[in-house]
Write an enzyme that holds these catalytic residues in place. Structure first.
Site, PDB file in Angstrom:
ATOM      1  N   HIS A  68     -13.230 -42.216  -0.585  1.00 23.05           N
ATOM      2  CA  HIS A  68     -13.742 -42.420  -1.946  1.00 23.05           C
ATOM      3  C   HIS A  68     -14.938 -43.381  -1.994  1.00 23.05           C
ATOM      4  O   HIS A  68     -15.477 -43.639  -3.072  1.00 23.05           O
ATOM      5  CB  HIS A  68     -12.642 -42.951  -2.858  1.00 23.05           C
ATOM      6  N   ASP A  90      -7.482 -34.036   1.803  1.00 27.85           N
ATOM      7  CA  ASP A  90      -6.721 -34.956   0.971  1.00 27.85           C
ATOM      8  C   ASP A  90      -6.476 -34.305  -0.388  1.00 27.85           C
ATOM      9  O   ASP A  90      -7.218 -33.415  -0.816  1.00 27.85           O
ATOM     10  CB  ASP A  90      -7.519 -36.249   0.801  1.00 27.85           C
ATOM     11  N   HIS A  94      -7.051 -35.487  -3.185  1.00 24.55           N
ATOM     12  CA  HIS A  94      -8.092 -35.875  -4.133  1.00 24.55           C
ATOM     13  C   HIS A  94      -9.477 -35.661  -3.510  1.00 24.55           C
ATOM     14  O   HIS A  94      -9.653 -35.793  -2.296  1.00 24.55           O
ATOM     15  CB  HIS A  94      -7.918 -37.338  -4.540  1.00 24.55           C
ATOM     16  N   ASP A 133      -1.289 -36.565   1.103  1.00 26.28           N
ATOM     17  CA  ASP A 133      -0.756 -36.772  -0.239  1.00 26.28           C
ATOM     18  C   ASP A 133      -0.708 -35.501  -1.071  1.00 26.28           C
ATOM     19  O   ASP A 133      -0.364 -35.539  -2.252  1.00 26.28           O
ATOM     20  CB  ASP A 133      -1.558 -37.845  -0.973  1.00 26.28           C
ATOM     21  N   TYR A 150       1.501 -41.213   1.022  1.00 24.92           N
ATOM     22  CA  TYR A 150       2.168 -42.439   0.592  1.00 24.92           C
ATOM     23  C   TYR A 150       3.685 -42.371   0.548  1.00 24.92           C
ATOM     24  O   TYR A 150       4.337 -43.384   0.314  1.00 24.92           O
ATOM     25  CB  TYR A 150       1.634 -42.838  -0.794  1.00 24.92           C
TER      26      TYR A 150
END
Length: 360
Positions: A175, A211, A213, A301, A339
């Protein structure tokens, strides 16, 4: 769980990655327990070593490659903001045990004025940050630097002939843009590795981000370049997911990089079939660009067992994705999100086992 897996690939590890303890995150104005905790790294390392993967210590590197993808001011800020915060008395006198920005110098605020870094530490806290979730504490810089060194050591291995390597990077990085950090990320480990592979002689590098995101930072760093192609499959930001402002399908690059970026946003609830179909599209695009080295932003995730998982991908799905992306050529997998501590290790083993199948 996968049965009897032996992983031949090196796992690059830095003990410093355990030194970052954000002690939660501030989300929607409330400090609450965070999920980007040191235990993530231990779960990943232990599961992979139990599966037979050898551990390679991360080797220190100088800052030159960091500055090739990041504003030197960002690097300097990350290295110095905690000491400045502590020196200003915020820990002892104010009980502020982590750096949390409260002011962000947006273009709308400045209205065209030159950006002047404030002398006050609490004023500077938001200088390079774009959210309140990404806290900095006493060991954060050492972990941030250790994660970058793990990515660079992995890139060294791949560029010197190792066909497959995994960098256990914590904190994650995808990010982070050239001059802004957020999303529990501080330096962009995948982008740093991709740049290092280019510097070592790879003509074209593909970065494939799986990922949950969007890898907005990686996209923005290479958005105007043709030599590093970026593809991301992720939950649709238009459905209310981070990073909200980027990750849409019409973001295809600019200038020399026109056509060198591809986003495949998916609806929440998409499972293995739709997710793997998107992975296939990214792999086909990377192959068409003639990539001779691959960096995978390996977020775990999207898994169905993850807290609030938007995409419901299975362990078998991750194994298949690992096989398909690694089949493109020499591959470095860089750890991003993931996570759920109960399933994180088996997911990593599955992804890496699939990648190993592509390099028998």
């Amino acid at each position: 769980m996968l049965s009897a897996v032996t992983l031949p690939m090196p796992v690059v590890w830095s003990d410093d990655c355990l030194r970052h303890e954000p002690a939660g995150e501030v989300w929607l104005g409330v400090r609450e327990p965070g999920t980007e905790v040191p235990a993530r790294a231990l779960v990943l390392r232990d599961a992979l070593t139990d599966a037979g993967a050898p551990v390679v210590p991360a080797r220190p590197h100088d800052d030159a490659v960091l500055h090739a993808v990041h504003d030197p001011g960002l690097v300097e800020h990350l290295a110095g903001i905690w000491p400045a915060w502590e020196k200003a008395g915020f820990v002892v006198q104010q009980g502020r045990d982590r750096v949390v920005p409260y002011l962000f110098p947006t273009p709308g605020m400045l209205g065209g004025l030159d950006l002047r870094p404030p002398p006050a530490a609490h004023g500077r806290a938001g200088l390079y940050c774009y959210d309140t979730m990404t806290l900095i504490g006493p060991g954060s810089w050492e972990a941030i630097r250790g994660a970058a060194d793990a990515a660079l050591t992995g890139a060294d291995l791949v560029s010197s002939g190792t066909p497959l390597a995994y960098a256990l990077c914590r904190p994650p990085g995808h990010h982070v843009t050239r001059a802004a950090y957020g999303g529990s990320c501080y330096l962009n480990n995948a982008a740093i590795a991709a740049q290092a592979l280019r510097a070592a002689g790879a003509d074209r590098v593909a970065v494939i981000d799986i990922d949950a995101h969007h890898g907005n930072g990686t996209q923005m760093i290479f958005y105007g370049r043709a030599d590093i192609w970026c593809g991301s499959v992720h939950v649709d930001p238009g459905a209310g997911w981070f990073p909200h402002y980027a990750g849409y399908a019409d973001e295809r690059g600019t200038g020399d990089g026109t056509g060198a970026n591809r986003n495949l946003p998916l609806a929440p609830g998409t499972g293995d079939e739709g997710w793997l179909a998107a992975v296939d599209l990214l792999c086909a695009s990377a192959a068409a660009r003639g990539a001779d080295a691959v960096v995978v932003s390996l977020g775990l995730d999207a898994a169905e067992a993850g807290p609030g998982s938007p995409l419901r991908v299975s362990e078998a799905g991750y194994r298949e994705a690992g096989r398909r992306v690694a089949a493109l050529g020499p591959t470095l997998l860089v750890q991003e999100g993931g996570y759920d501590l109960a399933t994180l290790g088996s997911l990593a083993v599955a992804a890496l086992a699939g990648a190993a199948e592509a390099h028998p």
